[in-house]
Scaffold this motif. Structure first.
Motif, mmCIF file in Angstrom:
data_model
loop_
_atom_site.group_PDB
_atom_site.id
_atom_site.type_symbol
_atom_site.label_atom_id
_atom_site.label_comp_id
_atom_site.label_asym_id
_atom_site.label_seq_id
_atom_site.Cartn_x
_atom_site.Cartn_y
_atom_site.Cartn_z
ATOM 1 N N VAL A 87 -4.521 31.294 87.228
ATOM 2 C CA VAL A 87 -4.255 32.150 86.064
ATOM 3 C C VAL A 87 -3.068 31.645 85.239
ATOM 4 O O VAL A 87 -3.214 31.368 84.042
ATOM 5 C CB VAL A 87 -4.051 33.619 86.498
ATOM 6 N N THR A 90 -3.511 27.977 83.620
ATOM 7 C CA THR A 90 -4.493 27.935 82.539
ATOM 8 C C THR A 90 -3.983 28.650 81.299
ATOM 9 O O THR A 90 -4.155 28.163 80.168
ATOM 10 C CB THR A 90 -5.826 28.549 83.004
ATOM 11 N N LEU A 91 -3.341 29.804 81.484
ATOM 12 C CA LEU A 91 -2.812 30.549 80.345
ATOM 13 C C LEU A 91 -1.766 29.729 79.593
ATOM 14 O O LEU A 91 -1.770 29.669 78.358
ATOM 15 C CB LEU A 91 -2.203 31.874 80.811
ATOM 16 N N TRP A 94 -3.404 26.736 77.744
ATOM 17 C CA TRP A 94 -4.085 27.201 76.544
ATOM 18 C C TRP A 94 -3.077 27.580 75.461
ATOM 19 O O TRP A 94 -3.242 27.227 74.284
ATOM 20 C CB TRP A 94 -4.969 28.402 76.877
ATOM 21 N N ALA A 95 -2.008 28.262 75.857
ATOM 22 C CA ALA A 95 -1.012 28.707 74.878
ATOM 23 C C ALA A 95 -0.324 27.525 74.210
ATOM 24 O O ALA A 95 -0.005 27.574 73.012
ATOM 25 C CB ALA A 95 0.023 29.600 75.557
ATOM 26 N N ALA A 164 0.083 35.440 76.288
ATOM 27 C CA ALA A 164 -0.532 34.740 77.415
ATOM 28 C C ALA A 164 0.541 34.122 78.307
ATOM 29 O O ALA A 164 0.429 34.152 79.545
ATOM 30 C CB ALA A 164 -1.485 33.654 76.903
ATOM 31 N N ALA A 168 1.391 34.985 82.178
ATOM 32 C CA ALA A 168 1.557 33.948 83.195
ATOM 33 C C ALA A 168 2.868 34.136 83.947
ATOM 34 O O ALA A 168 2.943 33.938 85.169
ATOM 35 C CB ALA A 168 1.513 32.565 82.551
ATOM 36 N N SER A 171 2.529 36.830 86.443
ATOM 37 C CA SER A 171 1.727 36.311 87.551
ATOM 38 C C SER A 171 2.586 35.471 88.502
ATOM 39 O O SER A 171 2.489 35.583 89.727
ATOM 40 C CB SER A 171 0.561 35.492 87.002
#
Length: 306
Positions: A87, A90-91, A94-95, A164, A168, A171
């Motif tokens: 999680v 990847t976030l 992508w960000a 995002a 993260a 998380s």
């Protein structure tokens, strides 16, 4: 009452490892920024977890050891993979397609705040003291001074990408707390197990979403992927799981505050960048914050074991 479980030489070693971890993870934002220029985020992170997990597995084999076989442990590896790699990795990847690495570093440096809040509100597994609260505040002030308050003017633009990164960060904070459950295992075991689980989850998604055989990555992106996988993931994860048990989850996440000053220092030495006076004050605040969050966490280690 036990006041310390780490003698002074051991504490110095753990804090040195905390600085190494901050350096390795501080470099990761630049690696990611370069990597996602020509490699889609999901595929980039799938390759990251596969390379890092495979490297650690090879080292485990060379040491004559083997990964645990108990299904219960592998279930925990899977959970750790989701909240500590799949999680958040990847976030952030992508960000960083739209957010610059510096702002990503700033937003992600709030991990200790969320670890502190999760500790206060939910787990209460570590003593919550005024000193730790001071550490949180000092760290945030230090980061603001080092980067400069003008850096935060970009917050609000590209809000979804920034949110995002915050997700993260939360998380990561949860992962630091959950990772305490691997006490007793060689630090390489949860590092390798969780990364391999992450690869198993991400590779099918990469195949469906990105069709990686159609990608033509640049040499720079490939080198960034290798640097990220070997140094900022495989080696960093081994250090991370060790520190969770020696310093505690809140103190381990405090390395987030060290990432930015270390990055600034690299810029001063190798790129000829200059620091303004407030940045030096910020460095002092960061060091004070990390010390405040690190020193008191040693008390409960004996009480929570067994």
């Amino acid at each position: 009452m036990t006041t310390s479980t780490l003698p002074a030489p051991s504490l110095a070693k753990e804090i040195a490892l905390l600085a190494v971890l901050a350096t390795l993870w501080g470099a990761s934002y630049t690696f990611i920024k370069i990597g996602v220029e020509t490699i889609p985020p999901v595929t980039f992170i799938a390759a990251r977890t596969l390379i890092a997990g495979g490297l650690l597995l090879a080292i485990i084999k060379l040491r004559g050891l083997s990964l645990p076989r108990e299904p219960a442990i592998w279930k925990r590896f899977l959970v750790q993979a989701c909240i500590n790699s799949v999680v958040p990795f990847t976030l952030i990847a992508w960000a960083e397609l739209t957010v610059n690495a510096g702002l990503a570093t700033i937003l992600n440096s709030t991990t200790p705040i969320f670890a502190f809040l999760l500790t206060v509100l939910i787990t209460r597994h570590e003593a919550v003291t005024a000193r730790k609260l001071f550490g949180v505040v000092a760290g945030v002030i230090g980061i603001s001074l080092i980067i400069g308050l003008e850096a935060f003017h970009g917050v609000g633009k590209e809000a979804l990408a920034q949110l995002a990164i915050v997700a993260a960060t939360i998380s990561y904070a949860a992962a630091a707390i959950f990772g305490r459950g691997f006490k007793g295992l060689d630090p390489m075991m949860p590092a390798a197990g969780s990364l391999l689980c992450g690869a198993v989850l991400l590779i099918p998604v990469s195949v469906v979403v990105d069709q990686p055989w159609t990608i033509a990555p640049s040499a720079n992106s490939i080198l960034a992927l290798l640097g990220l996988s070997i140094f900022s993931t495989a080696i960093a994860f081994v250090i991370y799981f060790r520190l969770i048990h020696t310093l505690g989850s809140v103190s381990t996440t405090s390395q987030a505050y060290l990432r930015v000053p270390i990055g600034v220092g690299i810029g001063v030495v190798f790129l000829g960048e200059t620091l303004n006076p407030t940045a030096w004050i910020g460095l002092i605040c960061v060091i004070a914050g990390v010390a405040a969050m690190t020193l008191p966490t040693r008390r409960r280690a004996a009480a929570t074991s067994g």
